[in-house]
Write an enzyme that holds these catalytic residues in place. Structure first.
Site, short mmCIF file in Angstrom:
data_model
loop_
_atom_site.label_atom_id
_atom_site.label_comp_id
_atom_site.label_asym_id
_atom_site.label_seq_id
_atom_site.Cartn_x
_atom_site.Cartn_y
_atom_site.Cartn_z
N ASP A 157 -62.15 -45.40 -36.25
CA ASP A 157 -61.89 -46.78 -34.90
C ASP A 157 -62.83 -45.88 -33.87
O ASP A 157 -62.10 -45.11 -33.74
CB ASP A 157 -60.21 -47.35 -35.11
N ARG A 193 -53.37 -39.74 -29.61
CA ARG A 193 -54.60 -40.12 -28.95
C ARG A 193 -53.66 -39.40 -27.95
O ARG A 193 -53.50 -39.93 -27.26
CB ARG A 193 -54.50 -41.83 -28.93
N GLN A 196 -48.41 -47.87 -36.11
CA GLN A 196 -48.07 -49.54 -35.91
C GLN A 196 -48.68 -49.87 -38.09
O GLN A 196 -48.71 -49.12 -38.30
CB GLN A 196 -49.55 -50.22 -35.55
N ASP A 250 -56.22 -60.11 -28.49
CA ASP A 250 -54.81 -59.71 -28.17
C ASP A 250 -53.39 -60.55 -28.48
O ASP A 250 -53.12 -61.37 -26.96
CB ASP A 250 -54.76 -58.69 -26.43
N GLU A 252 -48.47 -55.66 -24.33
CA GLU A 252 -49.82 -56.07 -25.39
C GLU A 252 -48.72 -55.78 -26.83
O GLU A 252 -48.47 -54.42 -27.24
CB GLU A 252 -50.63 -54.96 -25.03
N SER A 307 -53.75 -55.91 -31.23
CA SER A 307 -54.91 -56.38 -31.45
C SER A 307 -55.49 -56.79 -32.70
O SER A 307 -55.55 -56.34 -33.51
CB SER A 307 -55.96 -54.87 -31.01
#
Length: 344
Positions: free
Chosen positions: A56, A110, A125, A245, A258, A261
């Site tokens: 991604d 990340r 996730q 989102d 949030e 997504s």
């Protein structure tokens, strides 16, 4: 986002009880998600080969953690950012019928994230993907799917309340849909983040449609890579994008929060168009993109739902580090501790 310290914050659960609650939420929600969207669990990779186009790209600027593989002649592998493209490949490989799909536990690193209440170096996730027919690539399909996911979140929130009655539910009965373009027209003086704040605070739970396409002010609501979600629909301009989102209002931190997504994935036609818009048509020759353009991958809808974020929200925590083991700056750990926010 800078570190937020809520006034008069008190933990709803002690750390040991929090661990029990986390397991309850994760076990319960993934069962509800699986049943609502007709998904089955699959095993997923932590890393993929670089140069295949499978990883991604997020906003297209973030750099993945990477390493070389001695046993494969020094080939380079990348820790996944998410499994947006990998899942679609698996749908085709498993020959899954329309209306059914897969979900998995996705774990990522990340290194570029700002470390604050909601952002961590470690991302976990539920990544899910579902086969749909070409005729279902429309706004109705997107909204129905969002409603099903939101219902699973609401039901999980109710279970948390039944087990821990002092954690009272906050989510509204229904989720409100709003298009990023309409938000921009109504509040042109505000930034996209400020618009989300106004809408989320007003409605409690919103789904912002249309992430990635340029709006009337010449800027996108937020960044989105051109090769997984369909944010410039080629068949019906009225739809103005088929992704978005899920954002809820968090009154612990007083911010929009949030949770997910997601979107209907690109068709061969929308992939070509979005690659041209983003000036990266060279990706057409990558393994994933070539398979999609050659019609070898099924039409699909998919997304990611933050596991730690969902736990943080439902347990009314002030920091994601209260529900997730990661690394934090020493100063941040100490400041949080002084205000009763205990990071794992």
């Amino acid at each position: 986002m800078a570190l937020i310290i809520p006034k008069h914050y008190q933990q709803r659960l002690l750390p040991e009880t929090t661990e029990v609650a986390i397991k309850t939420i994760k076990d319960s929600f993934q069962k509800k998600l699986s049943a609502a969207l007709h998904l089955r669990r699959v095993t997923a990779p932590l890393f993929v080969l670089a140069g295949t186009g499978v990883n991604d790209d997020l906003n297209g600027t973030e750099h993945p953690v990477a390493f070389t593989i001695d046993a494969m002649g020094g080939k380079r592998a990348e820790v996944v950012h998410s499994l947006a493209k990998w899942k679609r490949i698996k749908l085709g490989a498993y020959g899954i019928a329309p209306g059914y799909g897969i979900y998995t536990d996705m774990n990522a690193i990340r290194t570029f994230e700002d470390l604050d209440n909601m952002h961590s170096l470690y991302v976990d996730q539920w990544d899910w993907e579902k086969v749909i027919r070409e005729s279902e690539r429309n706004l109705d399909t997107l909204k129905d799917t969002v409603r099903n996911i939101y219902r699973a979140i609401k039901e999980t929130e109710q279970e948390v309340y039944e087990q821990f009655p002092h954690i009272t539910p906050r989510l509204p009965k229904e989720i409100t849909f709003v298009h990023s373009e309409d938000m921009q027209k109504q509040m042109p003086e505000l930034t996209p983040q400020e618009r989300e704040k106004e809408y989320a605070k007003k409605y409690g739970a919103i789904f912002v449609i249309g992430i990635g396409a340029t709006l009337a002010d010449g800027k996108p609501h937020d960044g989105r890579a051109p090769d997984y979600d369909d944010w410039v629909t080629e068949t019906d301009a009225q739809h103005r994008g088929l992704n978005g989102d899920i954002i809820v209002w968090d009154d612990v931190l007083d911010i929009p929060f949030e949770l997910s997504s997601m979107g209907i994935r690109v068709s061969p036609e929308s992939l070509r168009r979005q690659l041209e818009i983003c000036g990266c048509t060279e990706r057409k020759n990558l393994t994933f993109h070539k398979a999609l353009l050659d019609g070898k991958l099924p039409f699909s809808i998919g997304g990611g739902i933050g596991q730690s974020r969902l736990c943080m929200y439902l347990l009314q925590k002030a920091h994601i580090g209260e529900v997730q083991a990661s690394i934090w700056p020493e100063q941040q750990v100490e400041i949080c501790k002084q205000h009763g926010i205990l990071l794992m």
